[in-house]
Design a protein around this motif. Structure first.
Motif, short mmCIF file in Angstrom:
data_model
loop_
_atom_site.label_atom_id
_atom_site.label_comp_id
_atom_site.label_asym_id
_atom_site.label_seq_id
_atom_site.Cartn_x
_atom_site.Cartn_y
_atom_site.Cartn_z
N THR A 1 -4.95 -34.81 -21.84
CA THR A 1 -5.49 -35.94 -21.08
C THR A 1 -6.99 -35.72 -20.96
O THR A 1 -7.44 -34.80 -20.29
N GLN B 1 -1.88 -41.32 -13.64
CA GLN B 1 -1.51 -39.91 -13.53
C GLN B 1 0.01 -39.73 -13.65
O GLN B 1 0.49 -38.87 -14.38
N THR C 1 1.14 -40.42 -17.22
CA THR C 1 0.74 -39.33 -18.11
C THR C 1 1.75 -38.19 -18.01
O THR C 1 2.14 -37.62 -19.03
N SER D 1 -3.57 -38.90 -23.69
CA SER D 1 -4.34 -39.96 -23.03
C SER D 1 -5.84 -39.74 -23.16
O SER D 1 -6.34 -38.62 -23.00
N ALA E 1 -8.02 -35.99 -15.43
CA ALA E 1 -8.30 -35.36 -16.72
C ALA E 1 -8.22 -33.85 -16.67
O ALA E 1 -8.54 -33.22 -15.66
#
Ligand code: ADP
Ligand code: MG
Length: 247
Positions: A29, A181, A184, A191, A205
């Motif tokens: 991510t 979130q 993911t 992502s 991230a």
């Protein structure tokens, strides 16, 4: 895996990307940050093949995006869900029609299946029972969620988000961040999130790529970027850190 190799792009005399290289491994991510106008959307558009590079290339799952024949490019694109900047819903279509547009374009005609997917993806983004609503009846946050449901409809392995919280109020932004979130974690997708919202970066991230003057200026973990003493990084951090205490 996504490989961006020495990507260069100019518009007229404006050099937007001056040799950008990085790799995104499956399951990562990654946030892409940088000042407004620095070329973040241009970069994403190269990865999905909407723009052609002047030099360099993007390779997704071994396929060269700039050189692949159209059917191969389309096969790769089907694996990428894209949440555009602005929700870009079609105002003349219902929510359900918007969500299933990509599937119908790929030839899916099974009504029951389309209905099932619509319900499933709406539930995933925390909305139910609005299949027949028109986009004009929805709030900004709901439109984002519908656009997200549409991006998820083809069950992509990659999800790209272009400024998912820009233009939303802080509360709605938090909800969209939390949703991204969740997704993911739940969907095991790779992502890529373009943003200048540093809260989004820190919350979602695991890696951040900072673009400055057409090149990668920083590529590493968000906490290291946040602690950076580099003047250009500091200038960006101070400019975009909104005065809200983090929960
Ligand atoms: N299709 C285009 N034609 C001409 N200039 C463009 C085009 N797309 C983007 N640009 C320019 O490229 C630069 C980077 O744009 P963009 O990637 O949208 O920035 P951002 O980082 O805010 O997403 C801007 O100066 C923009 O005006
Ligand atoms: Mg942009």
């Amino acid at each position: 895996m996504i490989q961006v190799r020495s990507l260069q792009k100019s518009f007229g005399t404006r050099e937007v990307l001056r040799g950008v290289s990085f790799e995104i491994r499956d399951g990562e991510t990654v946030a892409i940050i940088g000042q407004s106008g620095c070329g973040k959307s241009v970069l994403l558009k190269h990865i999905i093949g909407l723009l052609k590079p002047d030099a360099g290339d993007v390779v997704v799952d071994g396929v060269s995006i700039s050189k692949a024949p159209l059917p191969e490019l389309e096969r790769v694109r089907r694996n990428i869900g894209f949440l555009f900047q602005g929700s870009a819903l079609f105002d003349s279509m219902t929510v359900a029609e918007n969500i299933t547009l990509g599937l119908r374009e790929h030839g899916e005609r099974d009504r029951e299946k389309l209905t099932r997917i619509t319900k499933e993806k709406l539930a995933l983004v925390g909305l139910r029972g609005i299949e027949h609503a028109m986009p004009s009846e929805l709030s900004g946050g709901m439109k984002k969620r519908v656009a997200l449901a549409r991006a998820l409809a083809t069950e992509p392995h990659y999800m790209f988000y272009d400024e998912p919280t820009t233009g939303l109020d802080p509360v709605t932004s938090d909800q969209i961040d939390a949703l991204i979130q969740d997704l993911t974690g739940q969907l095991h997708v790779t992502s890529l999130i373009v943003t200048h919202d540093l809260f989004t970066v820190e919350r979602i991230a695991e890696r951040v790529i900072f673009i400055h003057e057409g090149r990668i200026y920083f590529d590493g973990i968000p906490s290291a970027f946040a602690r950076s003493t580099d003047p250009i990084a500091r200038q960006f951090l101070e400019r975009y850190r909104t005065p809200v205490t983090q929960g």
